[in-house]
Design a protein around this motif. Structure first.
Motif, short mmCIF file in Angstrom:
data_model
loop_
_atom_site.label_atom_id
_atom_site.label_comp_id
_atom_site.label_asym_id
_atom_site.label_seq_id
_atom_site.Cartn_x
_atom_site.Cartn_y
_atom_site.Cartn_z
N VAL A 113 40.33 76.62 88.48
CA VAL A 113 39.16 76.42 87.63
C VAL A 113 38.95 77.61 86.70
O VAL A 113 38.71 77.44 85.50
CB VAL A 113 37.90 76.18 88.51
N THR A 114 39.08 78.82 87.24
CA THR A 114 38.91 80.03 86.42
C THR A 114 39.94 80.07 85.30
O THR A 114 39.61 80.39 84.15
CB THR A 114 39.04 81.28 87.31
N ARG A 117 39.29 77.35 82.60
CA ARG A 117 38.13 77.66 81.77
C ARG A 117 38.49 78.60 80.62
O ARG A 117 37.91 78.52 79.55
CB ARG A 117 37.02 78.26 82.63
N THR A 118 39.48 79.47 80.83
CA THR A 118 39.91 80.34 79.74
C THR A 118 40.57 79.54 78.62
O THR A 118 40.70 80.03 77.49
CB THR A 118 40.91 81.41 80.26
N ASP A 122 35.74 72.63 80.15
CA ASP A 122 34.35 72.75 80.60
C ASP A 122 34.13 71.78 81.75
O ASP A 122 33.88 70.59 81.55
CB ASP A 122 33.40 72.44 79.45
N ASP A 124 31.71 71.62 83.74
CA ASP A 124 30.31 71.20 83.88
C ASP A 124 30.01 69.96 83.04
O ASP A 124 28.97 69.33 83.23
CB ASP A 124 29.38 72.35 83.48
#
Length: 422
Positions: A113-114, A117-118, A122, A124
């Motif tokens: 996930v980390t 995200r870069t 998204d 969320d």
């Protein structure tokens, strides 16, 4: 005639002065030459460094991705962020409707996930659910999201959905001007690596564990993502099948996981290698009734709240399962990178094309994402490599990363996906 007693001494003194003066002149000349050489060398190094920096800055490479699954689409996204990539091609056999409607559930751990995200992913704003820093979603939803990002990229991208990669496409790749990087992400059943000239040889590694899997599809349920449930130290009464505890009254405990969407539910049983009677029985006795009974009881005991109990009748008709325990293995492709000088083309494999297991844990996607974490650096190395030494260094970097990833997964994969309690 009188002789000057000091003449010889004066001559010697004058001679020494001349020699000293010559030595000083020679030293000065040597120093000047040294300074001049240093200036020339510094100028050469500066010019070379400047030239190398300019060449590296303007070095460009075309990236061809084969396979539009989660790993392939993520590879496209990574390539689009690299300044050395001038154009990206994507070959995918399925059309978009088939990609976005794939029902199976995937789970991204915190590290994946980390990383994603870069790249601008998204989570969320994506359909799914969180549980213990793990994001669960349907693979079709994830692929649809990535496709929407890809179609908005500033990098020139040629997306060829509904196009199966074949030998005819190699001619298209060879006609591309400049250096090319081909990334095969078409899964463990894909033919791209073999077509491109990579060896099909795999090494298999044992996890030193036994396991079994089961799955059931309930068409009356929707594809609602659900968190996984892990249970440890399970013991089964298999006395009816001739299995008993050892002399010390001890048996090896099992780890159970239930995961998947509300429509497609999966179960995995896992136990470390041992010679206890219970494990031996489940390994050697081919009794479908025994294994089905174990999976049904495990599911009904540890299912999520609100889930319907799995009846014997439904299990007999619809439950698919391993009839006995099997050894867990990871298969690693021996050659994951190659360079073809005549075509100035690098070829690498990612995802299940490079590493795949025979045991489904629900977190399998993360192994493929781990492999992509070296892609940015490799693209830069491959695009700027001019000498044979630089090309070899780029290939060694990729091979080392893949080998280390395999070692890490053998060391921690089951612990992270099965043994741990988050």
């Amino acid at each position: 005639m009188t002789t000057n007693p000091f003449a010889a001494e004066e001559n010697w003194y004058l001679k020494m002065q001349c020699e000293s003066t010559d030595l000083i002149h020679q030293s000065a000349l040597a120093f000047q030459q040294l300074i001049l050489t240093a200036i020339v060398v510094a100028g050469f190094l500066y010019t070379k460094t400047y030239y190398d920096n300019v060449r590296r800055h303007y070095a460009r490479i075309t990236v061809v991705v084969i396979g539009g699954g989660p790993v392939g689409l993520t590879a496209v996204l990574i390539a689009s962020k690299n300044i050395h990539v001038k154009k990206i091609y994507l070959f995918e056999e399925s059309y978009r409707n088939n990609l976005v409607n794939k029902p199976n559930q995937v789970a991204f751990d915190f590290r994946s996930v980390t990383f994603l995200r870069t790249l601008g992913v998204d989570f969320d704003n994506m359909e799914g659910c969180w549980d213990n820093n793990i994001f669960f979603t349907r693979v079709g939803i994830f692929q649809d999201y990535l496709l929407s990002l890809i179609f908005k990229l500033n990098t020139e991208t040629d997306v060829r959905l509904g196009t199966k990669f074949s030998r005819e496409n190699i001619k298209d790749i060879e006609s591309i001007h400049g250096r090319v990087l081909v990334i095969a992400c078409d899964g463990n059943d894909g033919q791209a690596s073999r077509i491109l000239g990579l060896s099909d040889e795999f090494a298999n590694h044992s996890y030193k564990a036994y396991g079994a899997v089961a799955g059931i599809t309930r068409l009356d349920k929707c594809h609602l993502p659900l968190p996984e449930r892990r249970v440890h130290n399970l013991f089964f009464d298999l006395s009816a099948y001739g299995a008993s505890l050892d002399e010390n009254g001890k048996a090896e405990g099992f780890t159970l996981k239930i995961f998947g969407s509300s429509r497609q539910r999966y179960m995995t049983l896992l136990v470390p290698k041992s010679e206890c009677p219970m494990v031996k029985t489940m390994r050697l006795v081919l009794d479908r009734g025994m294994m089905r009974n174990i999976f049904v009881k495990c599911y009904n005991t540890y299912k999520s709240q609100g889930e319907v109990t799995l009846s014997e009748t439904t299990a007999i008709k619809h439950l698919k399962f391993s009839p006995r325990l099997f050894e867990l293995k990871l298969f690693q492709r021996l050659h994951t990178v190659a360079y073809f000088e005549d075509d100035d083309m690098f070829v690498i494999v990612e995802g299940e094309s490079a590493r795949c297991g025979n045991f489904h844990t629900g977190l399998d996607i993360n192994n493929g994402i781990r492999g992509l974490m070296s892609l940015t650096a490799f693209i830069s190395l491959a695009s700027c490599a001019v000498t044979e030494h630089a090309i070899l260094n780029a290939m060694m970097y990729k091979a080392r990363h893949d080998d280390n990833l395999c070692r890490e997964f053998l060391r921690n994969g089951l612990r992270e996906s099965m043994y741990s309690s988050y």
